[in-house]
Design a protein around this motif. Structure first.
Motif, PDB file in Angstrom:
ATOM      1  N   ARG A  41       0.842  -1.196   0.000  1.00 19.19           N
ATOM      2  CA  ARG A  41       0.000   0.000   0.000  1.00 19.19           C
ATOM      3  C   ARG A  41       0.876   1.245   0.000  1.00 19.19           C
ATOM      4  O   ARG A  41       1.530   1.539   1.013  1.00 19.19           O
ATOM      5  CB  ARG A  41      -0.917   0.003   1.224  1.00 19.19           C
ATOM      6  CG  ARG A  41      -1.922  -1.131   1.253  1.00 19.19           C
ATOM      7  CD  ARG A  41      -2.665  -1.221   2.577  1.00 19.19           C
ATOM      8  NE  ARG A  41      -1.794  -1.636   3.672  1.00 19.19           N
ATOM      9  CZ  ARG A  41      -2.211  -1.927   4.900  1.00 19.19           C
ATOM     10  NH1 ARG A  41      -3.499  -1.847   5.189  1.00 19.19           N
ATOM     11  NH2 ARG A  41      -1.361  -2.289   5.838  1.00 19.19           N
ATOM     12  N   PRO A  42       0.936   1.988  -1.089  1.00 21.66           N
ATOM     13  CA  PRO A  42       1.765   3.200  -1.126  1.00 21.66           C
ATOM     14  C   PRO A  42       1.365   4.181  -0.035  1.00 21.66           C
ATOM     15  O   PRO A  42       0.181   4.384   0.240  1.00 21.66           O
ATOM     16  CB  PRO A  42       1.485   3.770  -2.519  1.00 21.66           C
ATOM     17  CG  PRO A  42       1.032   2.608  -3.327  1.00 21.66           C
ATOM     18  CD  PRO A  42       0.272   1.731  -2.376  1.00 21.66           C
ATOM     19  N   GLY A  43       2.377   4.768   0.596  1.00 23.82           N
ATOM     20  CA  GLY A  43       2.124   5.749   1.641  1.00 23.82           C
ATOM     21  C   GLY A  43       1.933   5.166   3.020  1.00 23.82           C
ATOM     22  O   GLY A  43       1.773   5.914   3.992  1.00 23.82           O
ATOM     23  N   VAL A  44       1.940   3.839   3.125  1.00 25.88           N
ATOM     24  CA  VAL A  44       1.798   3.148   4.408  1.00 25.88           C
ATOM     25  C   VAL A  44       3.021   2.259   4.616  1.00 25.88           C
ATOM     26  O   VAL A  44       3.477   1.602   3.680  1.00 25.88           O
ATOM     27  CB  VAL A  44       0.519   2.275   4.430  1.00 25.88           C
ATOM     28  CG1 VAL A  44       0.452   1.431   5.697  1.00 25.88           C
ATOM     29  CG2 VAL A  44      -0.722   3.139   4.307  1.00 25.88           C
ATOM     30  N   VAL A  45       3.553   2.256   5.841  1.00 25.84           N
ATOM     31  CA  VAL A  45       4.640   1.329   6.141  1.00 25.84           C
ATOM     32  C   VAL A  45       4.023  -0.043   6.377  1.00 25.84           C
ATOM     33  O   VAL A  45       3.559  -0.358   7.473  1.00 25.84           O
ATOM     34  CB  VAL A  45       5.457   1.788   7.364  1.00 25.84           C
ATOM     35  CG1 VAL A  45       6.561   0.771   7.671  1.00 25.84           C
ATOM     36  CG2 VAL A  45       6.072   3.153   7.125  1.00 25.84           C
ATOM     37  N   ASP A  46       3.986  -0.842   5.321  1.00 25.71           N
ATOM     38  CA  ASP A  46       3.493  -2.211   5.459  1.00 25.71           C
ATOM     39  C   ASP A  46       4.589  -3.092   6.047  1.00 25.71           C
ATOM     40  O   ASP A  46       5.767  -2.932   5.720  1.00 25.71           O
ATOM     41  CB  ASP A  46       3.089  -2.771   4.094  1.00 25.71           C
ATOM     42  CG  ASP A  46       1.748  -2.240   3.623  1.00 25.71           C
ATOM     43  OD1 ASP A  46       0.829  -2.147   4.457  1.00 25.71           O
ATOM     44  OD2 ASP A  46       1.630  -1.909   2.431  1.00 25.71           O
TER      45      ASP A  46
END
Length: 382
Positions: A41-46
């Protein structure tokens, strides 16, 4: 070549084939585990979690299973967690894909192909017996034997394109993993120093000492990863002191037949770049944990049994509401519904009820930390 190692120190195993039905089922299980990993998920630290029990005693599979659940909750990684296991013994049904070198590498490869290496975090936890040369043993009795060492694992991360990582090794002599992973992009935690054994790996146990202290006590109780490791050191030291006292109390003849227990001396090295990513990855899970812990604390104070330092119902209510609001805000960015978040908070609260009777000081301390007001930033000069 590693002494007595036909693979010359490489990550691998000497393996007998499974039966055709077993082999077919294994391929299906592994394919399902890999195909179920969702997109980044771009923008989230997965966070992507790989947990492997590498020796076919029940204690290791149980530790892997329970640690995976705790890590998945902490890092919002329920769909991004893969468990591999050497099983629980010959002839017993398998719950997870086999912890073979190829399956381990395939899991790393899939994770590496999925993540944004600049943004995401990979957590790998392995549990097994360890050898004095730093090898973590792979064993399925009568079918497979091999080893995982630090340098091949480091190479595997590089080949998979994985940058930000946490490496946790629960095995004797696992301190061998510290130096090869002492870089800016890695947090590495080990159950023992390079010249020390660890304890609690008897087949009938639910956890090793290290896994119990780190996962079942510190992290399950609400602590974050690195502080949880430091907290685990205190717990392990107490257990090992108790074990040494029992050894000293033995008759002289029995003591001479048993080696004197020595402290395991767990080790860590924390890369600054990795720690910055870990902090971001833990933020949502920490909010969930605090909301759950404070829900438990609120129930206690309302029933006249407050936790230490948490007797003010209004203050605890306010702190719980703040933690839940933070969880909702961070959860929305992760596309988690309020219902999902409420369910996660309830799970933490229920887990806290289960562990409280044996972890009163830890739960009380973690809840008090969650209730403490945030320290305001120091004023800048000027």
């Amino acid at each position: 070549l590693a002494q007595g190692d036909p693979l010359g120190g490489q990550f691998g195993a000497v393996e007998a084939a499974m039966t055709p039905p077993e082999a077919a089922k294994q391929v299906e299980m592994m394919a399902s585990a890999l195909s179920n990993i969702p997109a980044q998920r771009p923008g989230v630290v997965d966070t992507y979690v790989l947990v492997a029990s590498l020796w076919n005693d029940p204690v290791f599979e149980n530790e892997a299973k329970e640690a995976a659940a705790i890590l998945a909750r902490r890092y919002d990684a329920q769909e991004r967690t893969i468990i591999l296991s050497a099983g629980r013994g010959a002839g017993l049904p398998r719950a997870y894909p086999a912890a073979t070198p190829d399956n381990f590498q395939a899991a790393l490869g899939k994770i590496g192909a999925t993540i944004d290496p600049n943004e995401d975090l990979v957590v790998v936890f392995v549990t097994s017996h360890g050898a004095p040369d730093g090898a973590v043993a792979l064993q399925e009795k009568g079918r497979m034997g091999g080893a995982l060492r630090a340098l091949p694992l480091r190479d595997a991360f590089a080949q998979a394109g994985i940058r930000n990582k946490v490496v946790i090794v629960s095995a004797c002599f696992s301190g061998y993993f510290i130096l090869p992973f002492s870089d800016d992009n890695t947090v590495v935690l080990t159950a023992a120093a390079a010249d020390k054994t660890s304890f609690g790996c008897e087949p009938q146990r639910d956890w090793t000492f290290f896994g119990d202290a780190l996962f079942n006590h510190a992290l399950r109780g609400g602590q974050n990863l690195v502080d949880g490791f430091d907290e685990a050191l205190v717990t392990i030291s107490k257990w090992e002191d108790d074990m040494h006292a029992k050894w000293q109390a033995l008759p002289t003849g029995q003591r001479s037949q048993q080696p004197e227990p020595q402290p395991s001396n767990p080790q860590k090295n924390v890369g600054e770049a990795a720690m910055a990513v870990v902090n971001k990855a833990e933020s949502f899970g920490n909010a969930i944990n605090c909301a759950g812990l404070l829900s438990f604390a609120l129930d206690r104070v309302k029933t006249g049994r407050p936790l230490k330092g948490l007797a003010d119902v209004a203050a605890v209510t306010q702190a719980q509401a703040a933690a839940q609001a933070k969880a909702n805000t961070e959860g929305a960015a992760r596309k988690r519904s309020p219902q999902d978040i409420a369910k996660s908070i309830a799970t933490v609260s229920a887990n806290t009820v289960q562990v409280f009777s044996t972890q009163v000081p830890e739960v009380s301390a973690h809840a008090a930390r969650c209730a403490a007001p945030a320290t305001p930033p120091a004023p800048s000069g000027g």
